[in-house]
Scaffold this motif. Sequence first.
Motif, short mmCIF file in Angstrom:
data_model
loop_
_atom_site.label_atom_id
_atom_site.label_comp_id
_atom_site.label_asym_id
_atom_site.label_seq_id
_atom_site.Cartn_x
_atom_site.Cartn_y
_atom_site.Cartn_z
N LYS A 220 41.48 -27.81 157.92
CA LYS A 220 41.05 -27.33 156.61
C LYS A 220 40.36 -25.96 156.73
O LYS A 220 40.61 -25.06 155.93
CB LYS A 220 40.10 -28.34 155.96
CG LYS A 220 40.81 -29.52 155.32
CD LYS A 220 39.84 -30.62 154.94
CE LYS A 220 38.88 -30.22 153.87
NZ LYS A 220 37.98 -31.35 153.48
N LYS A 221 39.52 -25.83 157.76
CA LYS A 221 38.83 -24.55 157.99
C LYS A 221 39.83 -23.47 158.40
O LYS A 221 39.74 -22.31 157.95
CB LYS A 221 37.76 -24.72 159.07
CG LYS A 221 36.59 -25.59 158.64
CD LYS A 221 35.60 -25.79 159.78
CE LYS A 221 34.45 -26.69 159.34
NZ LYS A 221 33.51 -26.96 160.47
N LYS A 224 41.83 -22.33 155.36
CA LYS A 224 41.01 -21.48 154.50
C LYS A 224 40.88 -20.07 155.09
O LYS A 224 41.00 -19.07 154.38
CB LYS A 224 39.63 -22.12 154.33
CG LYS A 224 38.77 -21.45 153.28
CD LYS A 224 37.47 -22.23 153.09
CE LYS A 224 36.61 -21.58 152.01
NZ LYS A 224 35.34 -22.34 151.79
#
Length: 486
Positions: A220-221, A224
């Motif tokens: 997820k990081k 992003k």
Amino acid sequence: MSMIKIENLTFSYPSSCDNIFENVHFQIDTHWKLGFVGRNGRGKTTFLNLLLGRYEYSGKIISSVQFDYFPYHIKNKEALTGEILINICPAAQEWELIRELSRLDVDNNILWRPFNTLSNGEQIKALLAAFFLNEEHFLLIDEPTNHLDTAARQKVSEYLKTKKGFILVSHDRHFLDGCVDHILSINRADIEVQSGNFSSWLENFSRRQESEAAQNDRLKKDIKRLQKSARRSAAWSDKVEASKTGAADKGYVGHKSAKMMKRSKVIEARQNQAILQKAGLLKNVETAESLKLSPLSYHADTLASFSQVSICYNGHTVCGPVTFTVHRGDRIALDGKNGSGKTSLLKLLIQEAIEYTGTKAVGSGLIVSYVPQDTSRLTGNLSDYAAENRIDESLFKAILRKMDFERVQFEKDMKDFSGGQKKKVLIARSLCEKAHLYVWDEPLNFIDIYSRIQIERLLAEFRPTMIFVEHDRYFRDTTATKIVRI
């Protein structure tokens, strides 16, 4: 030794649009002692029925063994037990039946008694003994512990450990650990087979979920960060492209723009790969959301007391004199064999008309929430049930959602629920009720392991005053502050 192979198995009930199984693949050895676990309503009993050939399906089930199913439907329960058992295993000799019964601590005199005069525990043990005398058969055992007391569960677990070749559906963790060497689990997205007992399977499953959760957070990081980089590179490319107007060296500027665009495409490809990896994670995650309870505080320390109380049926005493007091904050487990009067003591506490001797005292104004053993009266939809019991419908359904009920279940008739789902309805109703004392009679029958863990955590957090009967040893040892032996 032979194998049972499942290939491309797909199945749904005619009345449903959703597949219970879809393109399922796995194989099992007929010598394995398999514990079969999964959430209520996931299809454990359905899968056993597919093995038995009771439903039409697509795909293949390849097996060279004959399947037997427990529990066994007995048409005439007034027949002699020996006759019923010989019908199950016609090739067995009487001495073999007697040997198997002795291994289960069952008196062989039951062979000459009508089957309906046997206790639930004796019936279950006798039928299991007969089935295991069918050599070369593979036994499908569906929830055998629900009518067994703690001692009988231990004995049956020890007995099964000596056998080979069965699938056992059970939610009793201690029972499973005592007798299986493989676990067959129905997960959210697949079915898997793993060597070991239940505890080792749960530890591996939990570790895998923790690892996938950590990987999911990292991806997820990354996604992003890559999205931000892609936007920045695209903006740089557009800016450079715009600078070509009036530039002396348009070739250099165009090359620089193309380079920036290529970098943007590389970042986008990495981002898509990370999204794809992330999509493959957490498909089997099992959440056990926290449940809540609002117990009332009673004005006195003593809520109820029993002094030399014996339960009687038709003038005959069925349980010896029992003396105990329910204090505020107690969680009392009643322990004893089937038929020893535990349920009757609970009904006596909730003011039902039960014949007894001795002295019983229940505090004035005591509000009690009761979960009965029997779920057979549950019919109709959940909304009507909530209205009849004067509980908040929204809260009631929210609790059921946390206990893994799908929204589609809310529209169904409760009589079509699985045994575990019916039990969850009774527990959810009790959790909606504000009471001084919670009286639960075998609340965990048929309930899946994840929901058991939820309920254990709930009781540990809110510490309601309660008295209960439950033969799940792990639950009882975790929850009870006091054990009263009957």
